[in-house]
Design a protein around this motif. Structure first.
Motif, PDB file in Angstrom:
ATOM      1  N   GLU A   5       8.186  33.055  62.716  1.00 53.92           N
ATOM      2  CA  GLU A   5       8.194  33.105  61.249  1.00 53.92           C
ATOM      3  C   GLU A   5       9.023  31.947  60.684  1.00 53.92           C
ATOM      4  OE1 GLU A   5       7.799  37.917  60.371  1.00 53.92           O
ATOM      5  OE2 GLU A   5       9.755  37.075  60.891  1.00 53.92           O
ATOM      6  N   CYS A   9       7.887  28.965  58.226  1.00 54.96           N
ATOM      7  CA  CYS A   9       8.641  28.715  56.991  1.00 54.96           C
ATOM      8  C   CYS A   9       9.016  27.232  56.882  1.00 54.96           C
ATOM      9  CB  CYS A   9       9.877  29.598  56.983  1.00 54.96           C
ATOM     10  SG  CYS A   9      10.686  29.726  55.394  1.00 54.96           S
ATOM     11  N   THR A  12       6.948  24.560  54.957  1.00 55.23           N
ATOM     12  CA  THR A  12       7.050  24.395  53.502  1.00 55.23           C
ATOM     13  C   THR A  12       8.301  23.626  53.082  1.00 55.23           C
ATOM     14  OG1 THR A  12       8.231  26.485  53.177  1.00 55.23           O
ATOM     15  CG2 THR A  12       5.807  26.573  53.147  1.00 55.23           C
TER      16      THR A  12
END
Length: 187
Positions: A5, A9, A12
């Motif tokens: 995850e 992340c 971005t």
């Protein structure tokens, strides 16, 4: 947050990082709060991981994030550990990447001459090992370092050579970054 995850992340992160035209195209953040959140998540994951690959990835990422966040000494410390890991693993690619990152952190910490030596060493390592994978990165960062030292003509040569390499690779974002550096020189 899990490691995967976190990696998603990170995709971005470019939304909050920009090249500052007032400081020789140094990477800065438009959102220090979000960047600090990313640092805290990475630090937490690092403490809890048992995977050497995850550890190396997280430490390299933290080195970059701390540099951009304005804490280059923390970046230097953690990236120095990355180099030790890479050398222990006899992984020349990881060593080269870590050295480039370390050079940038050292430059941000006010030592552009020391950073330039590192970039020159990286280029020598790449050539000696016939490793062309990271030559464009080393050249780009060498050029930015020369730019900060006022060696404009030499910096431009680096960027032009980098552009040729990156056009051959065909990576649009890397080509854009190098063209931005060349346009910066023209201004």
């Amino acid at each position: 947050m899990s490691f995967s995850e976190f990696k998603n992340c990170l995709l971005t992160i470019s939304e909050i990082i920009y090249f500052d035209h007032n400081e020789y195209l140094r990477e800065k953040t438009s959102n220090p709060f979000r960047l600090k959140e990313m640092i805290d998540i990475a630090e937490n994951l690092l403490v809890n991981t048992k995977s050497e690959d995850e550890k190396y990835f997280l430490m390299g990422t933290l080195g970059n994030l701390y540099r951009i966040y304005g804490e280059p000494q923390k970046a230097i410390n953690i990236l120095s550990e990355c180099i030790i890991i890479a050398c222990d693993q006899n992984d020349s690619n990881r060593e080269i990447v870590s050295l480039i990152r370390l050079g940038e952190a050292i430059k941000y910490n006010g030592n552009p001459m020391e950073a330039l030596e590192i970039f020159n060493d990286v280029l020598d390592k790449c050539k000696a090992n016939n490793n062309l994978l990271y030559v464009d990165f080393a050249m780009q960062h060498r050029g930015k370092c020369l730019l900060e030292l006022g060696e404009i003509a030499e910096a431009e040569k680096c960027f032009k050579e980098t552009l040729k390499l990156r056009e051959f690779k065909g990576d649009v974002s890397l080509i854009k970054s190098t063209r931005q550096a060349l346009n910066f020189i023209k201004k």
